[in-house]
Design a protein around this motif. Sequence first.
Motif, PDB file in Angstrom:
ATOM      1  N   HIS A  76      29.045  72.252 -29.385  1.00 31.21           N
ATOM      2  CA  HIS A  76      30.178  71.635 -30.082  1.00 31.21           C
ATOM      3  C   HIS A  76      29.904  71.412 -31.566  1.00 31.21           C
ATOM      4  CE1 HIS A  76      28.869  67.160 -29.654  1.00 31.21           C
ATOM      5  NE2 HIS A  76      27.845  67.898 -29.345  1.00 31.21           N
ATOM      6  N   ILE A  77      28.663  71.185 -31.914  1.00 30.10           N
ATOM      7  CA  ILE A  77      28.357  70.955 -33.336  1.00 30.10           C
ATOM      8  C   ILE A  77      28.393  72.272 -34.118  1.00 30.10           C
ATOM      9  CG2 ILE A  77      26.556  70.179 -34.962  1.00 30.10           C
ATOM     10  CD1 ILE A  77      25.935  67.955 -32.899  1.00 30.10           C
TER      11      ILE A  77
ATOM     12  N   GLN B 104      25.774  63.870 -42.616  1.00 28.42           N
ATOM     13  CA  GLN B 104      26.786  64.330 -43.564  1.00 28.42           C
ATOM     14  C   GLN B 104      27.176  63.241 -44.571  1.00 28.42           C
ATOM     15  OE1 GLN B 104      28.727  67.030 -44.242  1.00 28.42           O
ATOM     16  NE2 GLN B 104      30.347  65.985 -45.386  1.00 28.42           N
ATOM     17  N   SER B 105      27.448  62.027 -44.095  1.00 28.57           N
ATOM     18  CA  SER B 105      27.919  60.960 -44.993  1.00 28.57           C
ATOM     19  C   SER B 105      27.224  59.642 -44.682  1.00 28.57           C
ATOM     20  CB  SER B 105      29.438  60.784 -44.848  1.00 28.57           C
ATOM     21  OG  SER B 105      30.122  61.987 -45.111  1.00 28.57           O
TER      22      SER B 105
ATOM     23  N   ALA C  33      26.359  64.594 -37.900  1.00 31.62           N
ATOM     24  CA  ALA C  33      26.185  65.929 -38.476  1.00 31.62           C
ATOM     25  C   ALA C  33      27.364  66.363 -39.334  1.00 31.62           C
ATOM     26  CB  ALA C  33      25.959  66.950 -37.362  1.00 31.62           C
ATOM     27  N   THR C  34      28.561  65.894 -39.002  1.00 30.45           N
ATOM     28  CA  THR C  34      29.755  66.467 -39.642  1.00 30.45           C
ATOM     29  C   THR C  34      30.724  65.432 -40.218  1.00 30.45           C
ATOM     30  OG1 THR C  34      31.081  66.437 -37.613  1.00 30.45           O
ATOM     31  CG2 THR C  34      29.689  68.377 -37.967  1.00 30.45           C
TER      32      THR C  34
ATOM     33  N   VAL D 115      32.739  73.551 -42.283  1.00 35.32           N
ATOM     34  CA  VAL D 115      32.134  72.632 -43.267  1.00 35.32           C
ATOM     35  C   VAL D 115      32.887  72.622 -44.591  1.00 35.32           C
ATOM     36  CG1 VAL D 115      29.756  72.406 -42.451  1.00 35.32           C
ATOM     37  CG2 VAL D 115      30.406  74.408 -43.796  1.00 35.32           C
TER      38      VAL D 115
ATOM     39  N   THR E 296      32.016  73.072 -34.895  1.00 33.45           N
ATOM     40  CA  THR E 296      32.613  72.307 -35.992  1.00 33.45           C
ATOM     41  C   THR E 296      32.012  72.702 -37.339  1.00 33.45           C
ATOM     42  OG1 THR E 296      33.155  70.448 -34.564  1.00 33.45           O
ATOM     43  CG2 THR E 296      32.933  69.969 -36.912  1.00 33.45           C
ATOM     44  N   ARG E 297      30.738  73.054 -37.328  1.00 29.85           N
ATOM     45  CA  ARG E 297      30.099  73.409 -38.601  1.00 29.85           C
ATOM     46  C   ARG E 297      30.643  74.715 -39.192  1.00 29.85           C
ATOM     47  NH1 ARG E 297      25.406  71.265 -40.612  1.00 29.85           N
ATOM     48  NH2 ARG E 297      24.275  73.232 -40.600  1.00 29.85           N
TER      49      ARG E 297
ATOM     50  N   ARG F 292      17.712  70.386 -35.085  1.00 26.23           N
ATOM     51  CA  ARG F 292      18.623  71.359 -35.679  1.00 26.23           C
ATOM     52  C   ARG F 292      18.302  71.574 -37.165  1.00 26.23           C
ATOM     53  NH1 ARG F 292      23.752  71.875 -32.904  1.00 26.23           N
ATOM     54  NH2 ARG F 292      23.864  70.478 -31.113  1.00 26.23           N
TER      55      ARG F 292
ATOM     56  N   ILE G 119      19.232  69.527 -39.598  1.00 35.50           N
ATOM     57  CA  ILE G 119      20.338  69.130 -40.474  1.00 35.50           C
ATOM     58  C   ILE G 119      20.331  67.621 -40.692  1.00 35.50           C
ATOM     59  CG2 ILE G 119      21.866  71.081 -40.074  1.00 35.50           C
ATOM     60  CD1 ILE G 119      23.267  69.630 -37.939  1.00 35.50           C
TER      61      ILE G 119
ATOM     62  N   ILE H 285      35.901  70.483 -44.291  1.00 32.82           N
ATOM     63  CA  ILE H 285      35.527  69.065 -44.223  1.00 32.82           C
ATOM     64  C   ILE H 285      35.253  68.549 -45.632  1.00 32.82           C
ATOM     65  CG2 ILE H 285      33.803  67.420 -43.380  1.00 32.82           C
ATOM     66  CD1 ILE H 285      33.464  69.359 -40.928  1.00 32.82           C
TER      67      ILE H 285
ATOM     68  N   GLN I  95      37.324  65.657 -47.683  1.00 36.93           N
ATOM     69  CA  GLN I  95      36.698  64.461 -48.249  1.00 36.93           C
ATOM     70  C   GLN I  95      37.006  64.342 -49.743  1.00 36.93           C
ATOM     71  OE1 GLN I  95      32.501  64.356 -46.996  1.00 36.93           O
ATOM     72  NE2 GLN I  95      33.104  62.874 -45.394  1.00 36.93           N
TER      73      GLN I  95
ATOM     74  N   GLU J 198      25.974  62.290 -32.371  1.00 39.22           N
ATOM     75  CA  GLU J 198      25.278  63.346 -33.111  1.00 39.22           C
ATOM     76  C   GLU J 198      26.281  64.196 -33.900  1.00 39.22           C
ATOM     77  OE1 GLU J 198      23.198  66.142 -30.660  1.00 39.22           O
ATOM     78  OE2 GLU J 198      22.527  67.295 -32.391  1.00 39.22           O
ATOM     79  N   HIS J 199      27.401  64.496 -33.276  1.00 32.59           N
ATOM     80  CA  HIS J 199      28.436  65.296 -33.940  1.00 32.59           C
ATOM     81  C   HIS J 199      28.964  64.583 -35.187  1.00 32.59           C
ATOM     82  CE1 HIS J 199      32.393  67.189 -34.520  1.00 32.59           C
ATOM     83  NE2 HIS J 199      31.967  68.207 -33.813  1.00 32.59           N
TER      84      HIS J 199
END
Lengths: 208, 471
Positions: free
Chosen positions: A176-177, B53-54, B155-156, A184, A180-181, B48, B50, A187, A191, B151-152
């Motif tokens: 799932h990650i 993200q924020s 990461a995002t 990016v 979504t990546r 991973r 990474i 996203i 923002q 985690e998602h």
Amino acid sequence: MDKFTTLTGTAAVMPLENINTDAIIPVTWIVNYGRDLGEGLFGVWRYHADGTERTEFVLNQAPYRDACILVGGRNFGCGSSREEAVWALLGFGIRCVIAPSFGDIFYENSFKNALLPIRMAQEDIDVLMRDPAFVAGAKLVVDLETCRVSVPGGSNGIAFDIDPARREALLQGFDHIDLTRQHVDEIAAFQAADKARRPWVHAPGKGE
Amino acid sequence: MTPRTLVDKIWDNHVIRRLQSGADLLHVDRHLVHEMTSHRAFDSLRKRGIGVQSPDLTFAAVDHIVATLPGRGEATNPAGLPFIRMWRQNCEEFGITRFDIGDPRQGIVHVVGPELGIDLPGCTLVCGDSHTASNGGLGALAWGIGSSEVEHVLATQTIVQTRPKRMRIWFEGALGAGVSAKDMILYVIGKLGTAAGVGYAVEYAGPAIQALPVESRLTICNMSIELGARAGLIAPDEVTFAWLKGREFAPKGRAWDAAVADWRDLHSDDGAVFDREVTIDCTQIAPQVTWGTSPQDVVGIGENVPDPAAIDDPVRRAAVERAIGYIGVTAGRPLDGTPIDYAFIGSCTNGRFSDLVAAAEVARGRKVAPGVIALVVPGSMQVRQAAIDAGLDKVFLDAGFEWREAGCSMCVAGNGDFIPPGKRCIATSNRNFESRQGPGSRTHLASPASVAAAAVSGRIVDVRTFSGSKS
């Protein structure tokens, strides 16, 4: 993520409603760092206080010690968001739970770990449970390709509904990650635009 | 323009992309992280290769496994030590603001989030904890997630969600004396059941909601998950804005003015369509106490425990029989008079300052009954300090309550505070599941005033028979 396509094996039946995630994995196993969560599955129901097994509990009985499917009652997995509930089921060997309904967070967590939660009306579950071949052998076949649950050597089985995207993710083993990546850039663009629109969201505690 | 619900307005503001599946990729404005459910998420992130993200939008507190004994340290609860250390290390490594042991801001995530102004109206807010909907009391769309979703989000800074159905629960009529927000939400759960909200986001509205102070609104939203709903929220208003202004992470100056102007549109439009609407008459609500092992197993004090023989549905009848047997109450009889062994005042449901005030009003000048162990565990160190400034610590200590430091304590029973097997506890927390407060523990949920009344009486009692403080 692991894939899920088909599964054949023993199904244990726990006909209780509101089996919550505290029951599935008691907090005492979670806070014991490094402990095998599969051993803690249904810990309080499965063991006496001294750690010996409660013989009357279904997963302590043959053939259900080797169960890979669990059949539960309404609102299975309600309560706490603890994903340890899913990890404990997987740790024991359960790959699929069939129930009339599920708690929303448990349902979501299951898909993230290739554990298939199947929503099935109680009447349909009863049809499977009453099948003479199931009564004799306690086995089910779960086929995610055809979206059917059947009894080996028994009737044709019961169809189940599942969101096509969730099904595809399980069949393909999508992460799932990673999915979504792929977005990016969008996203980052969101923002940036949102910073102009709602600056207070992006700079907590700041302002002139 | 088509009238929209509050949930839809917030949702629409956060959609980054509509995915092929029909789900939406949503921006997450605030992410709260605690020590129990986050470590695997950080480990996986590291694997991973990474980062977060924020990190500026991410805040962390220790609460679930931290000891609450006075003078506690990181090793006071030895089982919690590895979790606290991993949490601290992860916050350091990924640049996340944390509220650690010894920080005057430490406390339960859902108490800290609102009181520090991290939680804001119109925000999306998530946390690896099912009681995250608490934050909806300020008008945020807030919901609990599992570790993979944590985690998602790390990461995002996004989450993939399908738009929920909308339910509005409309409260009208005045609350009676001795009846609180906790009684309102327990009453609703008793009426609708713990699965009624599955697939929904719930908006609590109506004159009786608008009349509530902010902390009571947080209590109502807190138990949305006990209704089956991941999210529950209340439209923000002047009461909300006045409460938030000046808090550490709330916007300041012109940013505050712009935010408030934006927040004034955060309400369901006239004519907005809900998938389900329920109306509750608050004049019918008595102080509520649970008799069983699900939050829906609840009655008004003075009402009888149900009789399984009168229930037709075999699954429900079996559940009621099992619950009555486990809790050790009598079918067809009232709960009043049931002796208790423990009383617990605290949690993200009822661990705020006004909750301690309500309990202290009952406890003042009285004594905890002989044989009863009673704990007051403030929801945050700020709540604790405010209570000390108001002299409440002295009220509780004089009455024989233990006065603890902030944490989840006996609600999740993962920090060394627990109820021994077979013992009976009346608690202001949110779950009365079998063994929730420790293997074999028996729990009755109630309001802070009702729990304090039971503590000083030694038995479950109608708090309305207590005529104010004894001084």
